[in-house]
Design an enzyme around this catalytic site. Sequence first.
Site, short mmCIF file in Angstrom:
data_model
loop_
_atom_site.label_atom_id
_atom_site.label_comp_id
_atom_site.label_asym_id
_atom_site.label_seq_id
_atom_site.Cartn_x
_atom_site.Cartn_y
_atom_site.Cartn_z
N HIS A 168 -7.98 -5.06 -0.72
CA HIS A 168 -6.80 -4.34 -0.24
C HIS A 168 -6.41 -4.85 1.15
O HIS A 168 -7.26 -5.10 2.00
CB HIS A 168 -7.12 -2.85 -0.17
N ASP A 170 -10.21 -3.98 -5.18
CA ASP A 170 -9.43 -2.93 -4.53
C ASP A 170 -9.49 -1.68 -5.41
O ASP A 170 -9.23 -1.76 -6.62
CB ASP A 170 -7.98 -3.41 -4.40
N SER A 220 0.83 -1.20 0.00
CA SER A 220 0.00 0.00 0.00
C SER A 220 0.87 1.26 0.00
O SER A 220 1.68 1.44 -0.91
CB SER A 220 -0.97 -0.06 1.18
#
Length: 310
Positions: free
Chosen positions: A276, A246, A151
């Site tokens: 995610h 996501d 991320s």
Amino acid sequence: MTLHPDMQAMLDRRAALNLPGFAEGTPETARQAFLEAQAALPKDRGAAVRSIRDETVDGPAGPVPVRRYMPQVERPVGQIFYLHGGGWVFGTLDGFDPACRELADASGCEVISIDYRLAPESRFPIPLNDGWAVLSALAEPALPLIVAGDSAGGNLAAGLALRARDEGMPRLALQLLAYPVLDPDLRGESHERYGGGDYLISTEDMRWFWDQYTDPADRNHPYAAPAKSEDLSGLPRTILLVAGCDPLHDEGVRYADRLKAAGVKVTLRDHADMAHGFFTLVDLLEPANAEIRVVGAMIAKALEEEIQPD
């Protein structure tokens, strides 16, 4: 796209905590929500490693804490410098400990987890500079080097890879990017389908995260937003993971495509039924453990080729 039932169960468990959306409050409330979500998870997760050591590295803005995981091999085959996710706003060494343990065991590499300074108190480029300081100080010249992250940590890893290429050192063997944050434009079908807030993060969360991390004048800097880099040639071999459900899915795929077009060797692993954050859910989500084992084996094989090229 239908979520894997175990991934859906994880999201349901988090929803039951009734935590606020990240963009609904302040950085402190986002950090508190992260800590509450972590406290609800089982402890003692991740593979056994030979040793774990906490230390600090001198950074340009002060000491940077790191946690070093030594795998259970006679000698590590490389070093992985890992930067955790959390929208640049939250995240701790403890929160990503299971994934680092598992990655060290699966790859045979030393994993160095970097507790970079958080935004908005420390905005771009401070977190990136913290990562650079650790990479510069702890890189072993005799070992292949990898930057990795998930991320927002994937964003920082990609930024470090660009900087290492531009400055000519250190030479990186590989970058591992798990559902990385790359593009502040927040565009694409995946944002339209999965950005409403039912899949851990929303498009509005991502807009808020970008606002915490960057000033408007910095938002298109390639080290802040790697998707804005006009030249991706000369970057290291890349393993890029995306989750089908996501909002960030499409920007990850676009980046992989651009890397390939620039002559970079890329492996894109697209997990259609994941959301995610799946990669770090070690011992909570079987596909997370399975993916780290696969990626760890890929890293070990790539480093073997690095040391003994065909």
